[in-house]
Design an enzyme around this catalytic site. Structure first.
Site, PDB file in Angstrom:
ATOM      1  N   SER A   1     -13.202   4.371 -14.066  1.00 20.66           N
ATOM      2  CA  SER A   1     -13.281   2.935 -13.825  1.00 20.66           C
ATOM      3  C   SER A   1     -12.078   2.432 -13.046  1.00 20.66           C
ATOM      4  O   SER A   1     -12.008   1.252 -12.729  1.00 20.66           O
ATOM      5  CB  SER A   1     -13.351   2.200 -15.160  1.00 20.66           C
ATOM      6  OG  SER A   1     -12.135   2.395 -15.852  1.00 20.66           O
ATOM      7  N   CYS A   2     -11.092   3.307 -12.764  1.00 22.08           N
ATOM      8  CA  CYS A   2      -9.864   2.789 -12.144  1.00 22.08           C
ATOM      9  C   CYS A   2      -9.638   3.234 -10.705  1.00 22.08           C
ATOM     10  O   CYS A   2      -9.647   2.393  -9.809  1.00 22.08           O
ATOM     11  CB  CYS A   2      -8.663   3.178 -12.993  1.00 22.08           C
ATOM     12  SG  CYS A   2      -8.654   2.292 -14.551  1.00 22.08           S
ATOM     13  N   PHE A   3      -9.449   4.542 -10.480  1.00 18.06           N
ATOM     14  CA  PHE A   3      -9.033   4.969  -9.139  1.00 18.06           C
ATOM     15  C   PHE A   3      -9.986   4.471  -8.029  1.00 18.06           C
ATOM     16  O   PHE A   3      -9.532   3.826  -7.087  1.00 18.06           O
ATOM     17  CB  PHE A   3      -8.902   6.493  -9.055  1.00 18.06           C
ATOM     18  CG  PHE A   3      -7.668   7.055  -9.723  1.00 18.06           C
ATOM     19  CD1 PHE A   3      -6.750   6.225 -10.347  1.00 18.06           C
ATOM     20  CD2 PHE A   3      -7.421   8.413  -9.712  1.00 18.06           C
ATOM     21  CE1 PHE A   3      -5.619   6.732 -10.964  1.00 18.06           C
ATOM     22  CE2 PHE A   3      -6.286   8.939 -10.318  1.00 18.06           C
ATOM     23  CZ  PHE A   3      -5.394   8.100 -10.947  1.00 18.06           C
TER      24      PHE A   3
ATOM     25  N   ASP B   1      -9.805   0.614  -7.855  1.00 24.59           N
ATOM     26  CA  ASP B   1      -8.483   0.071  -7.523  1.00 24.59           C
ATOM     27  C   ASP B   1      -8.088   0.399  -6.082  1.00 24.59           C
ATOM     28  O   ASP B   1      -7.516  -0.438  -5.382  1.00 24.59           O
ATOM     29  CB  ASP B   1      -7.418   0.601  -8.501  1.00 24.59           C
ATOM     30  CG  ASP B   1      -7.629   0.051  -9.911  1.00 24.59           C
ATOM     31  OD1 ASP B   1      -8.462  -0.851 -10.071  1.00 24.59           O
ATOM     32  OD2 ASP B   1      -6.967   0.540 -10.851  1.00 24.59           O
TER      33      ASP B   1
END
Ligand code: NAD
Length: 452
Positions: free
Chosen positions: A267-269, A272
């Protein structure tokens, strides 16, 4: 020095943060709009899979220092510091969807209207630089009728935990970054970390927001660079893991995030990096390195499917076993997992997919409802024409030839380095030779050259 803390948004970050602060001696009230989640949490049943979470949740619930609610006003009224942990997903163009963060800022502002005393709002969600000043503070002030810097304090406190290790990371951070509107806000936030053993870095709001993006951009770049080196290694019959072992021994580089394979997900890299690329673009700057980081990452998934198609003489009507669906082991999270794209490509090319994952099958069913889900690796491998390993779950380390013998054709390709070469005779890796009983690779004619 116990504090009353409310956490808004009880997903991976919110729940682990809430349970973590309760464990560290604070009174915590978590709030979420999702009633089902709140009911489960109040029964001490974590809605997500995360190591130790159940044990800690039961413990802090039994002690009466942790509870959950859907009532935002109750959460705000019963606390002096509020952490915003709602999701910050991507828009179609990669930019950040600020819907939840803006809504929650308005709701908190409204709840603060009738509350007495100084209250600190902390943005823990990952938000692009400038968001707290532009999209949070004005809503807080407008809805509460109060002034930030007077009755309200504001901080940015990015979270660096890794899913799968969330509580451990939360409780033992490398550093605590506190972006502060003013000194008073920062002082209050720093107090809740007094019993953490980590250096504290105090900055302004925008800098703290940017630190999170720069850190993720650096880590994602290490992975894509390792993949690029790995793709060259593959053609040369070199095991990129041996190469990166030598690279990571350099203290300037560190051995972490050098694992080549199917690429990063979660859910991040991906979200983001896409968000900071979009922010750069909006500011008139072309982020060449980060564009490439994303492209290399996407390409790994196709390389894996191409390799399998090559080794199976086409995927039409072939049964393909996908072992591992979560974007990383010890997690049930499939958000942006390589398995999603890989399964889509397999289906597009006519394959029949069977899948197995110890934790993530329910989540993957929502993305791919039309594939076969199996209760263990063996069942998944039965009569398969090919197998892709997409998550490095520990249990896959124990697979041996006996398990793979149930396949129709033993074409096994690792997207994650996990198989034990002394137990499995015939497999290869996306960026490493693996162990091939006989030459099947198109890259090197002499099979012995590919065996480590
Ligand atoms: P998540 O999707 O798991 O949880 C978000 C929660 O917010 C959901 O439960 C949702 O119901 C709730 N929510 C949405 N709108 C709400 C509202 N108006 N009021 C109350 N609750 C509301 O997200 P997550 O993975 O926990 O991530 C949260 C933030 O933390 C994101 O910005 C993410 O980028 C960042 N982050 C995530 C991780 C990670 O590993 N997951 C690590 C570091 C930072």
């Amino acid at each position: 020095m116990s504090m009353n803390i409310s956490i808004i948004g009880t997903g991976y970050v919110g729940l682990c943060t809430g349970v973590g602060f309760a464990k560290m001696g604070n009174n915590v009230i978590c709030m979420d709009v999702d009633e089902k989640k709140i009911k489960q949490i109040n029964k001490a049943e974590p809605p997500i899979y995360e190591k130790q979470l159940k044990k800690y949740l039961e413990n802090v619930t039994a002690k009466g220092v942790f509870r959950a609610t859907t009532d935002l006003t109750r959460a705000i009224t019963n606390s002096d510091l509020t952490m915003i942990c709602v999701g910050t997903p991507s828009n179609q163009d990669g930019s950040m969807d600020l819907r939840y963060i803006e809504q929650v800022s308005k709701d908190i502002g409204t709840a603060l209207k009738n509350k007495e005393g100084y209250h600190v709002i902390v943005v823990k969600s990952t938000v692009v630089p400038g968001t707290t000043e532009i999209n949070v503070i004005p809503h807080l002030e407008e809805k509460s009728g109060k002034g930030v810097g007077d009755d309200i304090g504001v901080c940015v406190n990015p979270e660096f935990l890794r899913e799968g290790n969330a509580l451990e990371d939360f409780l033992n951070p490398d550093r605590i970054v506190i972006g502060q509107y003013d000194k008073r806000s920062g002082d209050v936030l720093e107090k809740i970390y007094f019993n953490f053993n980590a250096p504290v870095l105090r900055t302004n709001l925008k800098t703290a927001e940017m630190i999170k993006y720069a850190a993720n951009a650096m880590l994602a770049t290490k992975i894509s660079l390792s993949n690029e080196i790995g793709n060259i290694c593959k053609r040369l019959g070199i095991d990129v893991y041996n190469v990166m072992k030598g690279v990571g021994m350099d203290s300037r580089i560190s051995p972490k995030f050098l694992r080549a394979g199917a690429g990063f997900g979660g859910s991040c890299f991906p979200k983001d990096i896409a968000a900071i690329v979009a922010k750069g673009k909006a500011l008139g700057y072309d982020t060449q390195i980060l564009n490439t980081v994303l492209n290399v990452n996407k390409k790994q998934r196709r390389i894996l499917v191409d390799m399998l198609e090559n080794r199976t003489d086409g995927l039409q009507n072939k049964k393909i076993a996908a072992l591992g669906l979560a974007f990383k082991p010890d997690s049930d999270d499939v958000r942006e997992a390589p398995a999603i794209d890989v399964i889509s490509m397999l289906k597009e090319r006519g394959a029949k997919v069977s899948a197995y994952d110890p934790q993530a099958m329910d989540n993957m069913r929502k993305m791919h409802g039309d594939i076969e889900y199996c209760s263990n690796s063996r069942e998944c491998l039965k009569d398969a024409d090919g197998c892709l390993i997409l998550t490095n779950w520990k249990e896959f380390k124990n697979l041996s030839d006996k398990d793979f013998d149930v396949m129709k054709n033993k074409v096994i390709i690792e997207g994650r380095k996990v198989l034990n070469p002394s137990s499995v005779k015939n497999f290869e890796g996306i960026c490493w030779p693996g162990r091939l009983a006989q030459s099947k690779t198109e890259y090197h004619k002499d099979p012995r050259r590919g065996v480590d």
